[in-house]
Design a protein around this motif. Sequence first.
Motif, PDB file in Angstrom:
ATOM      1  N   UNK A  24       0.839  -1.203   0.000  1.00 54.18           N
ATOM      2  CA  UNK A  24       0.000   0.000   0.000  1.00 54.18           C
ATOM      3  C   UNK A  24       0.877   1.257   0.000  1.00 54.18           C
ATOM      4  N   UNK A  25       1.911   1.255   0.844  1.00 54.14           N
ATOM      5  CA  UNK A  25       2.807   2.411   0.905  1.00 54.14           C
ATOM      6  C   UNK A  25       3.560   2.582  -0.407  1.00 54.14           C
ATOM      7  N   UNK A  26       3.993   1.459  -0.996  1.00 55.10           N
ATOM      8  CA  UNK A  26       4.691   1.545  -2.273  1.00 55.10           C
ATOM      9  C   UNK A  26       3.784   2.147  -3.343  1.00 55.10           C
ATOM     10  N   UNK A  27       2.531   1.813  -3.284  1.00 56.38           N
ATOM     11  CA  UNK A  27       1.593   2.386  -4.245  1.00 56.38           C
ATOM     12  C   UNK A  27       1.420   3.892  -4.073  1.00 56.38           C
ATOM     13  N   UNK A  28       1.730   4.415  -2.875  1.00 57.54           N
ATOM     14  CA  UNK A  28       1.665   5.858  -2.655  1.00 57.54           C
ATOM     15  C   UNK A  28       2.993   6.546  -2.975  1.00 57.54           C
ATOM     16  N   UNK A  29       4.099   5.929  -2.574  1.00 56.01           N
ATOM     17  CA  UNK A  29       5.401   6.569  -2.714  1.00 56.01           C
ATOM     18  C   UNK A  29       5.846   6.640  -4.164  1.00 56.01           C
ATOM     19  N   UNK A  30       5.649   5.569  -4.911  1.00 57.13           N
ATOM     20  CA  UNK A  30       6.118   5.553  -6.303  1.00 57.13           C
ATOM     21  C   UNK A  30       5.456   6.646  -7.138  1.00 57.13           C
ATOM     22  N   UNK A  31       4.120   6.809  -7.101  1.00 57.24           N
ATOM     23  CA  UNK A  31       3.527   7.935  -7.850  1.00 57.24           C
ATOM     24  C   UNK A  31       4.022   9.291  -7.345  1.00 57.24           C
ATOM     25  N   UNK A  32       4.258   9.381  -6.012  1.00 57.80           N
ATOM     26  CA  UNK A  32       4.739  10.654  -5.474  1.00 57.80           C
ATOM     27  C   UNK A  32       6.117  10.989  -6.034  1.00 57.80           C
ATOM     28  N   UNK A  33       6.993  10.007  -6.108  1.00 58.46           N
ATOM     29  CA  UNK A  33       8.322  10.237  -6.668  1.00 58.46           C
ATOM     30  C   UNK A  33       8.255  10.591  -8.141  1.00 58.46           C
ATOM     31  N   UNK A  34       7.311  10.003  -8.855  1.00 53.19           N
ATOM     32  CA  UNK A  34       7.162  10.319 -10.276  1.00 53.19           C
ATOM     33  C   UNK A  34       6.577  11.713 -10.481  1.00 53.19           C
ATOM     34  N   UNK A  35       5.702  12.121  -9.555  1.00 53.84           N
ATOM     35  CA  UNK A  35       5.047  13.424  -9.687  1.00 53.84           C
ATOM     36  C   UNK A  35       5.955  14.554  -9.201  1.00 53.84           C
ATOM     37  N   UNK A  36       6.925  14.239  -8.315  1.00 53.05           N
ATOM     38  CA  UNK A  36       7.749  15.281  -7.708  1.00 53.05           C
ATOM     39  C   UNK A  36       8.458  16.161  -8.731  1.00 53.05           C
ATOM     40  N   UNK A  37       9.105  15.633  -9.783  1.00 50.82           N
ATOM     41  CA  UNK A  37       9.716  16.528 -10.779  1.00 50.82           C
ATOM     42  C   UNK A  37       8.699  17.454 -11.452  1.00 50.82           C
ATOM     43  N   UNK A  38       7.514  16.908 -11.745  1.00 51.48           N
ATOM     44  CA  UNK A  38       6.476  17.749 -12.328  1.00 51.48           C
ATOM     45  C   UNK A  38       6.053  18.833 -11.349  1.00 51.48           C
ATOM     46  N   UNK A  39       5.923  18.465 -10.068  1.00 51.69           N
ATOM     47  CA  UNK A  39       5.537  19.438  -9.048  1.00 51.69           C
ATOM     48  C   UNK A  39       6.612  20.508  -8.895  1.00 51.69           C
ATOM     49  N   UNK A  40       7.897  20.107  -8.954  1.00 52.95           N
ATOM     50  CA  UNK A  40       8.988  21.079  -8.868  1.00 52.95           C
ATOM     51  C   UNK A  40       8.931  22.052 -10.040  1.00 52.95           C
ATOM     52  N   UNK A  41       8.621  21.529 -11.248  1.00 53.67           N
ATOM     53  CA  UNK A  41       8.487  22.426 -12.401  1.00 53.67           C
ATOM     54  C   UNK A  41       7.343  23.404 -12.233  1.00 53.67           C
ATOM     55  N   UNK A  42       6.215  22.934 -11.700  1.00 57.72           N
ATOM     56  CA  UNK A  42       5.073  23.827 -11.454  1.00 57.72           C
ATOM     57  C   UNK A  42       5.446  24.905 -10.444  1.00 57.72           C
TER      58      UNK A  42
END
Length: 455
Positions: A156-174
């Motif tokens: 369950x945690x892996x399902x949360x962390x992996x998308x977060x790590x993938x979204x983080x570069x996009x969030x940094x760009x925003x």
Amino acid sequence: MNSIRARLIAVLIGSTGLVWLLAVGWIYLSTQAEVERVLDARLMEAARMVNSLLSDHRIEAGLDKAAASQALGAFEVDHSSYERQLSCQIWSLEGTLVGRSQNAPDTRLTGARAGFSDAEVGGEQWRVFTVENQALGVRVMVGDSLQIRNRLVGDVIKGLVVPALLILPFLAGVILISVRRGLSPLSDMAQTLSARPANDLRPLSSVDLPREIAPALGALNGLFRRVQEARERERSFTAFAAHELKTPLAGVKTQAQIALASDDPAVHANALRQITLGVDRTARLVKQLLDLAALEANDAEPALAEVRAADLLEGAVAELSLPADGGPVVVDAGAGAERTVRVEPQFLSLALRNLIENALNHAPADTPVTCRIEAGGDRVVCFVVEDEGPGIPKAEMALVVQKFVRGRTRSATGSGLGLAIAQAAMARIDGTLTLENRDEGGLRASLSVPGVEAP
């Protein structure tokens, strides 16, 4: 780090990452607690179900181990799925294994007589619920491997962390784009100022300006206004000074030409006298111009000091260059001689000298100019200068304190700066200049300054 943009980006990305980390930790703990609660309920339900089957004789407690194992085969679940895999054992109260599910260990799951318990079997941690059936003389134990439980929570945690790590570069760009757009008004202001010529001091526009930048823009526009006012003062000062200096210099040149063109000793003597008067007037004008420029250019807070009033008055008189044909200067300290004032001595002396010189220039020859000190109240000391000249018409009383305003009762050597200098000096030390015509003739000029103590 001196860049506001870099600070904002670092703070926003860092705070966002911290929030994500705290959220993952909170979700991990809450998910683990919820999974434990739900799976404990399923353990309890499974154990009671087996006990109910035994009580209803759908499973015979007397079956051999092989038959009992076949009867409990429904507890087997594929290891590769996310379903739970339960292990069941049926023990007699005497300690004999009556039956177990296929993959259940041969070793007793727990030593507890009833209820929930944690146990280690074959180096593996188990969560076990036990039901004791006294009527049939057996204990039903249903166990769940904690390793599988932890794997479920980890997935369950892996399902949360992996998308977060993938979204983080996009969030940094925003965040980067948002900060850049948010600070664009500052960049626009800098470009506007860079493109301006040095003499363009117009205020910057505040249309559609963010509220956070409005104070800085207001302060900058205030600075532009003060610089513009200072430039206007300098421009007008230069123009007036050039005009005032032109007249005595032209007179000196004229008298010199007269002296050169004439052989008459009387004409020579008169021309030399006029040249001397012109030089004196020019020297006094230059000195007053320098004093006024020093007053207006000095923006520092005055260095206030406690000084004896009589000492200030006597020192100002001693610094005067008295004209040869002028009257005497009478110093009458009076009742306020021992008073102490809190002023900038340089500014007060400058005001006193200009008042006394102004009185000497306007008073008739051989008439005295009186200077005295009066107690104007509990915290006020007045320096009074009186002459017997023509005074100032009431219509001009408010105008003569302006620069280069001489009025109708002008003197031959005046330049219209004495009273203006006194007014400016008083403004720097929180004093006041008061002018009034005397009933017996002449002008009374008084400087009121803060006193330290009563006599």
